[in-house]
Write an enzyme that holds these catalytic residues in place. Structure first.
Site, PDB file in Angstrom:
ATOM      1  N   GLY A 204     -20.819 -88.815 -25.554  1.00  0.00           N
ATOM      2  CA  GLY A 204     -21.985 -89.686 -25.426  1.00  0.00           C
ATOM      3  C   GLY A 204     -22.252 -90.199 -24.023  1.00  0.00           C
ATOM      4  O   GLY A 204     -23.205 -90.942 -23.811  1.00  0.00           O
ATOM      5  N   ILE A 205     -21.447 -89.807 -23.063  1.00  0.00           N
ATOM      6  CA  ILE A 205     -21.629 -90.315 -21.695  1.00  0.00           C
ATOM      7  C   ILE A 205     -22.923 -89.788 -21.090  1.00  0.00           C
ATOM      8  O   ILE A 205     -23.669 -90.537 -20.456  1.00  0.00           O
ATOM      9  CB  ILE A 205     -20.400 -89.975 -20.831  1.00  0.00           C
ATOM     10  CG1 ILE A 205     -19.177 -90.724 -21.377  1.00  0.00           C
ATOM     11  CG2 ILE A 205     -20.641 -90.319 -19.362  1.00  0.00           C
ATOM     12  CD1 ILE A 205     -17.853 -90.305 -20.788  1.00  0.00           C
TER      13      ILE A 205
ATOM     14  N   ASN B 171     -28.576 -72.440 -21.383  1.00  0.00           N
ATOM     15  CA  ASN B 171     -27.734 -73.601 -21.640  1.00  0.00           C
ATOM     16  C   ASN B 171     -28.204 -74.328 -22.913  1.00  0.00           C
ATOM     17  O   ASN B 171     -28.900 -75.346 -22.862  1.00  0.00           O
ATOM     18  CB  ASN B 171     -27.740 -74.540 -20.429  1.00  0.00           C
ATOM     19  CG  ASN B 171     -26.663 -75.593 -20.515  1.00  0.00           C
ATOM     20  OD1 ASN B 171     -26.161 -75.906 -21.582  1.00  0.00           O
ATOM     21  ND2 ASN B 171     -26.319 -76.159 -19.378  1.00  0.00           N
ATOM     22  N   GLU B 172     -27.815 -73.780 -24.048  1.00  0.00           N
ATOM     23  CA  GLU B 172     -28.229 -74.324 -25.336  1.00  0.00           C
ATOM     24  C   GLU B 172     -27.778 -75.768 -25.536  1.00  0.00           C
ATOM     25  O   GLU B 172     -28.490 -76.567 -26.143  1.00  0.00           O
ATOM     26  CB  GLU B 172     -27.696 -73.454 -26.485  1.00  0.00           C
ATOM     27  CG  GLU B 172     -28.368 -72.094 -26.585  1.00  0.00           C
ATOM     28  CD  GLU B 172     -29.849 -72.186 -26.922  1.00  0.00           C
ATOM     29  OE1 GLU B 172     -30.236 -73.052 -27.737  1.00  0.00           O
ATOM     30  OE2 GLU B 172     -30.625 -71.385 -26.362  1.00  0.00           O
TER      31      GLU B 172
ATOM     32  N   TYR C  39     -18.851 -74.187 -14.257  1.00  0.00           N
ATOM     33  CA  TYR C  39     -19.362 -74.103 -15.624  1.00  0.00           C
ATOM     34  C   TYR C  39     -20.566 -73.159 -15.701  1.00  0.00           C
ATOM     35  O   TYR C  39     -20.711 -72.389 -16.649  1.00  0.00           O
ATOM     36  CB  TYR C  39     -19.749 -75.501 -16.127  1.00  0.00           C
ATOM     37  CG  TYR C  39     -20.451 -75.502 -17.458  1.00  0.00           C
ATOM     38  CD1 TYR C  39     -19.732 -75.319 -18.638  1.00  0.00           C
ATOM     39  CD2 TYR C  39     -21.828 -75.674 -17.536  1.00  0.00           C
ATOM     40  CE1 TYR C  39     -20.371 -75.310 -19.869  1.00  0.00           C
ATOM     41  CE2 TYR C  39     -22.475 -75.666 -18.763  1.00  0.00           C
ATOM     42  CZ  TYR C  39     -21.752 -75.485 -19.921  1.00  0.00           C
ATOM     43  OH  TYR C  39     -22.401 -75.475 -21.132  1.00  0.00           O
ATOM     44  N   GLU C  40     -21.434 -73.219 -14.686  1.00  0.00           N
ATOM     45  CA  GLU C  40     -22.632 -72.378 -14.662  1.00  0.00           C
ATOM     46  C   GLU C  40     -22.357 -71.000 -14.061  1.00  0.00           C
ATOM     47  O   GLU C  40     -23.280 -70.247 -13.786  1.00  0.00           O
ATOM     48  CB  GLU C  40     -23.762 -73.089 -13.921  1.00  0.00           C
ATOM     49  CG  GLU C  40     -24.259 -74.309 -14.680  1.00  0.00           C
ATOM     50  CD  GLU C  40     -25.434 -75.016 -14.022  1.00  0.00           C
ATOM     51  OE1 GLU C  40     -25.817 -74.645 -12.893  1.00  0.00           O
ATOM     52  OE2 GLU C  40     -25.955 -75.947 -14.654  1.00  0.00           O
TER      53      GLU C  40
ATOM     54  N   GLY D 242     -19.191 -84.480 -24.535  1.00  0.00           N
ATOM     55  CA  GLY D 242     -19.295 -84.620 -25.981  1.00  0.00           C
ATOM     56  C   GLY D 242     -18.946 -85.999 -26.496  1.00  0.00           C
ATOM     57  O   GLY D 242     -18.774 -86.193 -27.695  1.00  0.00           O
TER      58      GLY D 242
ATOM     59  N   VAL E 133     -21.024 -84.441 -16.444  1.00  0.00           N
ATOM     60  CA  VAL E 133     -19.894 -85.181 -17.003  1.00  0.00           C
ATOM     61  C   VAL E 133     -18.689 -84.253 -16.924  1.00  0.00           C
ATOM     62  O   VAL E 133     -18.778 -83.087 -17.318  1.00  0.00           O
ATOM     63  CB  VAL E 133     -20.147 -85.619 -18.465  1.00  0.00           C
ATOM     64  CG1 VAL E 133     -18.932 -86.330 -19.049  1.00  0.00           C
ATOM     65  CG2 VAL E 133     -21.387 -86.519 -18.536  1.00  0.00           C
TER      66      VAL E 133
ATOM     67  N   TYR F 237     -31.699 -82.430 -24.581  1.00  0.00           N
ATOM     68  CA  TYR F 237     -33.007 -82.956 -24.188  1.00  0.00           C
ATOM     69  C   TYR F 237     -34.024 -82.913 -25.323  1.00  0.00           C
ATOM     70  O   TYR F 237     -35.004 -83.661 -25.310  1.00  0.00           O
ATOM     71  CB  TYR F 237     -33.531 -82.216 -22.958  1.00  0.00           C
ATOM     72  CG  TYR F 237     -32.737 -82.536 -21.719  1.00  0.00           C
ATOM     73  CD1 TYR F 237     -32.689 -83.828 -21.215  1.00  0.00           C
ATOM     74  CD2 TYR F 237     -32.016 -81.549 -21.051  1.00  0.00           C
ATOM     75  CE1 TYR F 237     -31.953 -84.135 -20.087  1.00  0.00           C
ATOM     76  CE2 TYR F 237     -31.272 -81.850 -19.916  1.00  0.00           C
ATOM     77  CZ  TYR F 237     -31.248 -83.143 -19.449  1.00  0.00           C
ATOM     78  OH  TYR F 237     -30.519 -83.447 -18.319  1.00  0.00           O
TER      79      TYR F 237
END
Length: 181
Positions: A118-119, A147-148, A49-50, A116, A110, A154
């Site tokens: 809520g975990i 990482n918007e 992902y990154e 997306g 996750v 946060y």
């Protein structure tokens, strides 16, 4: 007497998330050594992902050694849906010369199919509860500036985004090639 503080807490948090028409039972619990293969899989998924899959050097054997009770270099909370681990919050205890005992959150991960829902929020809320139980004075983490999604996540909390400190590091190669200045 080791260098690491053993975190001993009893923790299990179960909730039902209603996402019409799907209802998921999510359990947040203390991570166990049998979870480590999934931990490694989540780490690799995050690296993809990154856009840095080549950066993952840690192996399952290293995770097992570093999670062993004699070392306990890290801890994690596991998120389960229907008995399957789908996320984690990996953290460790650090010590601040000014503040004392602190927790450093290395990553909340996750798996893609459960993002997306809520975990991540429940993992972070649970880690805040761990911080309260441990009576730490600080919970810290870093967020990549691009990482918007994570930054927005946060910002929901009463977090301090510190623009004063510059992150520094030496890699394994730099450490091994070091000579006294």
């Amino acid at each position: 007497m080791g260098l690491f503080i053993f975190v001993n807490f009893i923790f299990q948090y179960t909730f039902t998330l209603n996402l019409s028409p799907i209802i998921m039972d999510i359990k947040i619990r203390k991570g166990e050594s049998t979870d480590l293969p999934v931990v490694l899989s989540l780490i690799k998924e995050l690296a993809v992902y990154e856009q840095a899959p080549q950066e993952v050097e840690v192996t399952l054997e290293e995770l097992e050694k570093d999670f062993h009770p004699d070392c306990k270099a890290f801890h994690f909370l596991a998120a389960e849906v229907d008995g399957k681990m789908v996320g984690m919050a990996l953290y460790f205890v650090k010590y601040s010369t000014w503040k004392g005992k602190c927790i450093y959150l290395d990553d909340i991960i996750v798996t893609q199919a459960y993002r997306g829902k809520g975990i991540g929020t429940h993992l972070f809320n649970s880690l805040i509860n761990v911080a309260k139980e441990m009576k730490v004075r600080k919970l810290e983490w870093m967020v990549l500036d691009w990482n918007e999604t994570a930054i927005n996540f946060y910002q929901k909390y009463p977090s301090v985004f510190d623009h004063e400190w510059i992150n520094c590091r030496l890699t394994e190669k730099e450490i091994n090639n070091f000579t006294v200045l």
